[in-house]
Design a protein around this motif. Structure first.
Motif, short mmCIF file in Angstrom:
data_model
loop_
_atom_site.label_atom_id
_atom_site.label_comp_id
_atom_site.label_asym_id
_atom_site.label_seq_id
_atom_site.Cartn_x
_atom_site.Cartn_y
_atom_site.Cartn_z
N MET A 1 -44.54 -3.42 -1.63
CA MET A 1 -45.37 -3.33 -2.81
C MET A 1 -46.20 -1.94 -3.05
O MET A 1 -46.93 -1.60 -1.99
CB MET A 1 -46.62 -4.38 -2.68
N SER A 2 -46.08 -1.37 -3.97
CA SER A 2 -46.66 -0.25 -4.29
C SER A 2 -47.12 -0.02 -5.75
O SER A 2 -46.47 -0.28 -6.73
CB SER A 2 -45.35 0.95 -3.95
N THR A 3 -48.31 0.71 -5.87
CA THR A 3 -48.92 0.96 -7.22
C THR A 3 -48.44 2.25 -7.47
O THR A 3 -48.00 3.21 -6.66
CB THR A 3 -50.32 0.82 -7.06
N ALA A 4 -48.69 2.75 -8.76
CA ALA A 4 -48.36 4.24 -9.33
C ALA A 4 -49.23 4.98 -8.52
O ALA A 4 -48.59 6.21 -8.26
CB ALA A 4 -48.69 4.23 -10.62
N ARG A 5 -50.62 4.81 -8.33
CA ARG A 5 -51.41 5.66 -7.50
C ARG A 5 -50.91 5.89 -6.18
O ARG A 5 -50.92 7.09 -5.47
CB ARG A 5 -52.55 5.17 -7.59
N ALA A 6 -50.47 4.77 -5.34
CA ALA A 6 -50.04 4.96 -4.19
C ALA A 6 -48.34 5.85 -4.13
O ALA A 6 -48.19 6.80 -3.15
CB ALA A 6 -49.63 3.53 -3.47
N LEU A 7 -47.75 5.77 -5.06
CA LEU A 7 -46.46 6.36 -5.15
C LEU A 7 -46.89 7.91 -5.57
O LEU A 7 -46.36 8.59 -4.88
CB LEU A 7 -45.63 5.76 -6.30
N GLN A 8 -47.88 8.13 -5.99
CA GLN A 8 -48.44 9.60 -6.63
C GLN A 8 -48.89 10.16 -5.28
O GLN A 8 -48.40 11.10 -4.90
CB GLN A 8 -49.53 9.41 -7.57
N ASN A 9 -49.51 9.43 -4.45
CA ASN A 9 -49.93 9.93 -3.15
C ASN A 9 -49.00 10.22 -2.13
O ASN A 9 -48.55 11.37 -1.55
CB ASN A 9 -51.02 8.95 -2.61
N ASP A 10 -47.76 9.31 -2.13
CA ASP A 10 -46.61 9.53 -1.35
C ASP A 10 -45.98 10.56 -1.67
O ASP A 10 -45.34 11.36 -0.85
CB ASP A 10 -45.72 8.28 -1.42
N PHE A 11 -45.57 10.76 -3.24
CA PHE A 11 -45.06 11.86 -3.52
C PHE A 11 -45.54 13.08 -3.21
O PHE A 11 -44.83 14.31 -2.86
CB PHE A 11 -44.59 11.67 -5.04
N GLN A 12 -47.00 13.28 -3.43
CA GLN A 12 -47.61 14.58 -3.07
C GLN A 12 -47.42 14.86 -1.67
O GLN A 12 -47.26 15.79 -1.23
CB GLN A 12 -49.01 14.29 -3.51
N GLN A 13 -47.47 13.80 -0.71
CA GLN A 13 -47.57 13.99 0.60
C GLN A 13 -46.00 14.68 1.24
O GLN A 13 -45.99 15.38 2.11
CB GLN A 13 -47.72 12.92 1.60
N ALA A 14 -45.26 14.09 0.48
CA ALA A 14 -43.67 14.36 0.76
C ALA A 14 -43.13 15.77 0.42
O ALA A 14 -42.55 16.38 0.82
CB ALA A 14 -42.80 13.13 0.33
N THR A 15 -43.82 16.10 -0.93
CA THR A 15 -43.26 17.36 -1.74
C THR A 15 -44.26 18.26 -1.63
O THR A 15 -44.03 19.51 -1.93
CB THR A 15 -42.68 16.95 -3.01
N GLY A 16 -45.57 17.93 -1.45
CA GLY A 16 -46.69 19.12 -1.96
C GLY A 16 -47.00 19.28 -3.59
O GLY A 16 -47.71 19.88 -3.80
N VAL A 17 -46.19 18.54 -4.32
CA VAL A 17 -46.31 18.57 -5.65
C VAL A 17 -47.22 17.44 -6.24
O VAL A 17 -47.03 16.43 -5.84
CB VAL A 17 -44.96 18.56 -6.42
N ASN A 18 -48.13 17.83 -6.78
CA ASN A 18 -49.09 16.85 -7.46
C ASN A 18 -48.69 16.46 -9.11
O ASN A 18 -48.64 17.53 -9.78
CB ASN A 18 -50.26 17.53 -7.56
N VAL A 19 -48.40 15.22 -9.33
CA VAL A 19 -47.92 14.77 -10.74
C VAL A 19 -49.04 13.45 -10.94
O VAL A 19 -49.45 13.08 -9.87
CB VAL A 19 -46.54 14.31 -10.61
N SER A 20 -49.24 13.43 -11.98
CA SER A 20 -50.27 12.52 -12.50
C SER A 20 -49.58 11.16 -12.18
O SER A 20 -48.24 10.95 -12.31
CB SER A 20 -50.65 12.43 -13.83
N ASP A 21 -50.61 10.07 -12.15
CA ASP A 21 -50.10 8.64 -11.77
C ASP A 21 -49.60 8.15 -12.95
O ASP A 21 -48.50 7.30 -13.16
CB ASP A 21 -51.17 7.70 -11.56
N GLN A 22 -49.86 8.69 -14.45
CA GLN A 22 -49.10 8.25 -15.47
C GLN A 22 -48.08 8.72 -15.77
O GLN A 22 -47.03 8.02 -16.21
CB GLN A 22 -50.20 8.79 -16.82
N LYS A 23 -47.55 10.03 -15.16
CA LYS A 23 -46.28 10.44 -15.13
C LYS A 23 -45.36 9.55 -14.24
O LYS A 23 -44.21 9.33 -14.65
CB LYS A 23 -46.20 11.88 -14.49
#
Length: 195
Positions: A1-23
């Motif tokens: 189970m994952s929320t958009a905000r959790a995916l946003q955090n995972d993406f940022q940690q994995a890539t170093g790129v910050n994208v909005s949770d809306q994106k």
């Protein structure tokens, strides 16, 4: 189970790129995913998982002919009331007692009915309806095991196996003794009631 905000955090940690949770939400929707309420389930303990694995390993090589004499049984409770308190209405403030927002129900709850049945690959038992009272081990023995399971066992013949869940009345000493006295074998079902 994952929320958009959790995916946003995972993406940022994995890539170093910050994208909005809306994106993140937009991309998930483009992929055909929709936000839904998660299903609620019970947590399986290590003992439950072990029992299920052992059952699967024990029966993994069974062929169709092994399952033919197996009778799976279960019971379900149905409420007879029209109102089970699960329905919701949308209303404005002050419309609490508007007729359109009131669900009529039996003052005494309307009661419930419990039904039981067994199925196998080729047959099924008659549907048994219990209108009143709770299921006890004595009732299970006297109303299900004796009059329904015993004759069914005889009709199936050698190799008959009974499968029922681990509800307290089913596994009570009086029922286990009845099955043993009648020579009725059963498969230990790994399902354990968790509530």
């Amino acid at each position: 189970m994952s929320t958009a905000r959790a995916l946003q955090n995972d993406f940022q940690q994995a890539t170093g790129v910050n994208v909005s949770d809306q994106k993140i939400r937009n991309r998930l929707q483009e992929g055909g995913l929709r936000a839904q309420h998660p299903l609620v389930g019970t947590v399986l303990t290590a003992r439950h998982r072990g029992a299920r694995l052992a059952f699967a390993i024990e029966h993994q090589n069974w062929q169709v002919h092994h399952w033919c004499p197996v009778l799976f049984t279960d019971e379900s409770r149905f409420t007879l009331s029209t109102c089970d308190r699960c329905e919701r209405v949308w209303r404005s403030r002050g419309e609490h007692y508007a007729a359109c927002n009131i669900i009529q129900h039996d003052r005494f709850g309307g009661g419930s009915v419990m039904v039981w049945e067994g199925i196998s690959m080729e047959e099924c038992t008659d549907l048994y309806r219990r209108d009143n009272g709770t299921l006890t081990a004595i009732r299970h023995r006297d109303e299900i095991l004796g009059p329904i399971i015993r004759p069914y066992t005889g009709a199936v013949g050698p190799g008959f196996l009974l499968v029922h869940d681990n509800a307290q009345p089913h596994v009570a000493r009086v029922c286990r003794q009845f099955l043993e006295d009648e020579g009725i074998n059963n498969i230990e079902w790994p399902h354990t009631r968790l509530t």
